[in-house]
Design an enzyme around this catalytic site. Structure first.
Site, PDB file in Angstrom:
ATOM      1  N   HIS A 175      -9.295   3.540  -1.674  1.00 35.33           N
ATOM      2  CA  HIS A 175      -7.935   3.025  -1.453  1.00 35.33           C
ATOM      3  C   HIS A 175      -7.502   2.094  -2.597  1.00 35.33           C
ATOM      4  CE1 HIS A 175      -4.368   1.659   0.420  1.00 35.33           C
ATOM      5  NE2 HIS A 175      -4.841   0.700   1.177  1.00 35.33           N
ATOM      6  N   CYS A 223       0.822  -1.218   0.000  1.00 34.31           N
ATOM      7  CA  CYS A 223       0.000   0.000   0.000  1.00 34.31           C
ATOM      8  C   CYS A 223       0.852   1.262   0.000  1.00 34.31           C
ATOM      9  CB  CYS A 223      -0.921   0.018   1.209  1.00 34.31           C
ATOM     10  SG  CYS A 223      -2.039  -1.382   1.269  1.00 34.31           S
TER      11      CYS A 223
HETATM   12  N1  COA Z   1     -16.934   1.702   3.147  1.00 39.50           N
HETATM   13  C1  COA Z   1     -18.185   2.137   2.849  1.00 39.50           C
HETATM   14  N2  COA Z   1     -19.078   1.418   2.096  1.00 39.50           N
HETATM   15  C2  COA Z   1     -18.650   0.255   1.616  1.00 39.50           C
HETATM   16  C3  COA Z   1     -17.361  -0.262   1.864  1.00 39.50           C
HETATM   17  C4  COA Z   1     -16.492   0.526   2.679  1.00 39.50           C
HETATM   18  N3  COA Z   1     -15.288   0.082   2.991  1.00 39.50           N
HETATM   19  N4  COA Z   1     -17.226  -1.450   1.269  1.00 39.50           N
HETATM   20  C5  COA Z   1     -18.391  -1.693   0.623  1.00 39.50           C
HETATM   21  N5  COA Z   1     -19.250  -0.678   0.839  1.00 39.50           N
HETATM   22  C6  COA Z   1     -20.644  -0.570   0.391  1.00 39.50           C
HETATM   23  C7  COA Z   1     -20.806  -0.866  -1.098  1.00 39.50           C
HETATM   24  O1  COA Z   1     -20.806   0.319  -1.851  1.00 39.50           O
HETATM   25  C8  COA Z   1     -22.170  -1.523  -1.130  1.00 39.50           C
HETATM   26  O2  COA Z   1     -23.150  -0.512  -1.044  1.00 39.50           O
HETATM   27  P1  COA Z   1     -24.550  -0.651  -1.872  1.00 39.50           P
HETATM   28  O3  COA Z   1     -25.205  -1.895  -1.307  1.00 39.50           O
HETATM   29  O4  COA Z   1     -25.272   0.622  -1.547  1.00 39.50           O
HETATM   30  O5  COA Z   1     -24.155  -0.803  -3.286  1.00 39.50           O
HETATM   31  C9  COA Z   1     -22.223  -2.300   0.167  1.00 39.50           C
HETATM   32  O6  COA Z   1     -21.324  -1.617   1.069  1.00 39.50           O
HETATM   33  C10 COA Z   1     -21.799  -3.740   0.041  1.00 39.50           C
HETATM   34  O7  COA Z   1     -20.652  -3.771  -0.770  1.00 39.50           O
HETATM   35  P2  COA Z   1     -19.844  -5.082  -1.105  1.00 39.50           P
HETATM   36  O8  COA Z   1     -18.983  -4.779  -2.276  1.00 39.50           O
HETATM   37  O9  COA Z   1     -20.760  -6.250  -1.149  1.00 39.50           O
HETATM   38  O10 COA Z   1     -18.932  -5.201   0.192  1.00 39.50           O
HETATM   39  P3  COA Z   1     -17.991  -6.403   0.534  1.00 39.50           P
HETATM   40  O11 COA Z   1     -18.597  -7.088   1.717  1.00 39.50           O
HETATM   41  O12 COA Z   1     -17.646  -7.201  -0.654  1.00 39.50           O
HETATM   42  O13 COA Z   1     -16.664  -5.642   0.974  1.00 39.50           O
HETATM   43  C11 COA Z   1     -15.219  -4.977   2.729  1.00 39.50           C
HETATM   44  C12 COA Z   1     -16.617  -4.882   2.150  1.00 39.50           C
HETATM   45  C13 COA Z   1     -15.151  -4.085   3.952  1.00 39.50           C
HETATM   46  C14 COA Z   1     -14.900  -6.414   3.133  1.00 39.50           C
HETATM   47  C15 COA Z   1     -14.201  -4.487   1.648  1.00 39.50           C
HETATM   48  O14 COA Z   1     -14.469  -3.147   1.369  1.00 39.50           O
HETATM   49  C16 COA Z   1     -12.767  -4.649   2.105  1.00 39.50           C
HETATM   50  O15 COA Z   1     -12.202  -5.741   2.014  1.00 39.50           O
HETATM   51  N6  COA Z   1     -12.138  -3.583   2.589  1.00 39.50           N
HETATM   52  C17 COA Z   1     -10.760  -3.643   3.073  1.00 39.50           C
HETATM   53  C18 COA Z   1      -9.780  -3.465   1.952  1.00 39.50           C
HETATM   54  C19 COA Z   1      -8.379  -3.695   2.436  1.00 39.50           C
HETATM   55  O16 COA Z   1      -8.104  -4.616   3.193  1.00 39.50           O
HETATM   56  N7  COA Z   1      -7.421  -2.871   1.994  1.00 39.50           N
HETATM   57  C20 COA Z   1      -6.035  -3.005   2.343  1.00 39.50           C
HETATM   58  C21 COA Z   1      -5.798  -2.492   3.674  1.00 39.50           C
HETATM   59  S1  COA Z   1      -4.188  -2.860   4.324  1.00 39.50           S
END
Ligand code: COA
Length: 382
Positions: free
Chosen positions: A330, A83
């Site tokens: 991100h 990252c």
């Molecule tokens: N913040 C705000 N909203 C979010 C979000 C986030 N982080 N992630 C997803 N959403 C929203 C989507 O827009 C969607 O909204 P909608 O239903 O209105 O369309 C809803 O939440 C569901 O989205 P979805 O894509 O099904 O979520 P997901 O469960 O597949 O993924 C996380 C959610 C948190 C698991 C994913 O964002 C993630 O893995 N984040 C971490 C990334 C990471 O680890 N980065 C590196 C860091 S070191």
């Protein structure tokens, strides 16, 4: 070493960029930055990206992007530091100009993460494969371990973690390039889907596509271009242990502490003199721990500071005025370059509704994994 300035910025919208390729978005950001700077050529370029091979099947990014940007045969190099890839790319550009080897260098970052369903697994390649990932833990789980340790050690609350997400969504709502421009409430954070206890969906940065680029130049070139003079006052890069279990504590990040010390010394400033800062809030707990490790708050007081609103745009210590990774998005390789774009705008007085009054000195902090790599820069308007 020569004085170095940032003289042009450009980024794409962050979010789900369907219909655009990795090349399209990098070229879009790079052309915007070049046009913004007014230069008619670049001497070399660096492309920060974490894992374009696994995300979209494309490697050799230096050459690919130089070709599509029509700047061959200049040197073009891909830099990877998870990252922190964008930060490491910028640092190479900075060093190349500071050393006198080049006058004008493009530093960019890019990632297209939404084209694969294996995002969590791809991101986890930046953790320790044998001791962490093999046992099933990925980044949300690792940061959850840090959050639990912090909450236990300092009696921090769930509400305090939520305050970080609420503030960053409030800032992101004011950023036209942010992935999420909706404000949220503490209750929404605390009732959103559980991801890795105690971290919920709204504690996490999202999965994003995006690209960002800046033009780095010698101060002589910057003065000729009659740009706002935004000088790179200090640059530091550090490494830390890759696995959490090798650390004495889960509630501090030694790579961040060391990089901060180095930049403060190089810039000749103290934390109190930093007017605005972008930090790596991949999860809400990360912003809290980093805000302490950068010396802005005493150890154990960062969570309380977030809850009291001390890190909002109007207060003394504005953190993540862009919306941070949480709301702005991100796309890992592009993240740090977007951080420096926010600081450039703040120091140039062009951050619009997000503007911090009288911002003269700004800082960016970016890290790979759980802090196994860290890059920090301090910039100054002169
Ligand atoms: N913040 C705000 N909203 C979010 C979000 C986030 N982080 N992630 C997803 N959403 C929203 C989507 O827009 C969607 O909204 P909608 O239903 O209105 O369309 C809803 O939440 C569901 O989205 P979805 O894509 O099904 O979520 P997901 O469960 O597949 O993924 C996380 C959610 C948190 C698991 C994913 O964002 C993630 O893995 N984040 C971490 C990334 C990471 O680890 N980065 C590196 C860091 S070191």
């Amino acid at each position: 070493m020569r004085d170095v300035a940032v003289i042009g910025i450009g980024m794409t919208q962050f979010g789900e960029l369907w219909g655009k390729s990795l090349k399209d978005i990098f070229v879009e950001a790079a052309l915007k930055a070049t046009e913004d700077s007014g230069v008619d050529h670049i001497d070399s370029m660096y492309v920060g990206a974490m894992s374009s091979g696994l995300f979209v099947g494309q490697e050799h990014l230096g050459a690919v992007m130089a070709d599509y940007l029509a700047v061959t045969p200049i040197p073009a190099t891909h830099i990877e530091s998870a990252c922190a890839s964008g930060g490491a790319a910028f640092r190479q550009a900075y060093l190349e100009v500071a050393s006198g080897a080049s006058d004008i260098v493009l530093a960019g970052g890019v990632e297209k993460m939404t084209d694969t369903s294996d995002v969590t697994e791809v991101l986890a390649t930046a953790a320790d494969q044998e001791y962490e990932v093999f046992h099933g833990v990925t980044f949300p789980g690792l940061y959850a371990l840090m959050a639990n340790a912090y909450m236990h050690q300092y009696k921090a609350t769930r509400e305090q973690l939520a305050a970080v997400a609420v503030k960053n969504h409030r800032n992101g709502a004011k950023n036209p390039n942010a992935q999420y421009r909706n404000e949220i409430t503490p209750e929404q954070v605390m009732t959103s889907t559980m991801v890795a206890d105690p971290l919920r969906l709204l504690d996490c940065s999202p999965v994003s596509d995006g690209a960002a680029a800046v033009i780095v130049a010698s101060m002589d070139v910057a003065k000729k271009m009659k740009k706002n003079l935004i000088r790179v006052k200090a640059s530091a890069q550090t490494s830390g242990t890759i696995a959490l279990h090798s650390r004495e504590s889960f509630t501090t990040l030694p790579s961040v502490v060391r990089a901060a010390e180095k930049t403060y010394t190089m810039a000749g400033v103290t934390p109190d003199q930093i007017n605005v800062v972008e930090v790596h809030d991949c999860f809400t707990i990360a912003e809290i721990i980093v805000s302490e490790d950068l010396g802005f708050f005493e150890k154990g007081k960062g969570a309380e500071a977030a809850e009291k609103g001390l890190t909002s745009i109007e207060c003394k210590r504005p953190i993540n005025t862009s919306g941070g990774l949480k709301a702005k998005g991100h796309p890992v390789g592009a993240t740090w370059i977007a951080q420096i774009i926010e600081i450039y705008e703040q120091l140039s007085g062009t951050a619009g509704e997000r503007q911090v009054k009288n911002a003269r000195i700004g800082m960016t902090q970016n890290m790979g994994g759980t802090g196994a790599s860290c890059v920090i820069h301090i910039l100054e308007a002169i």
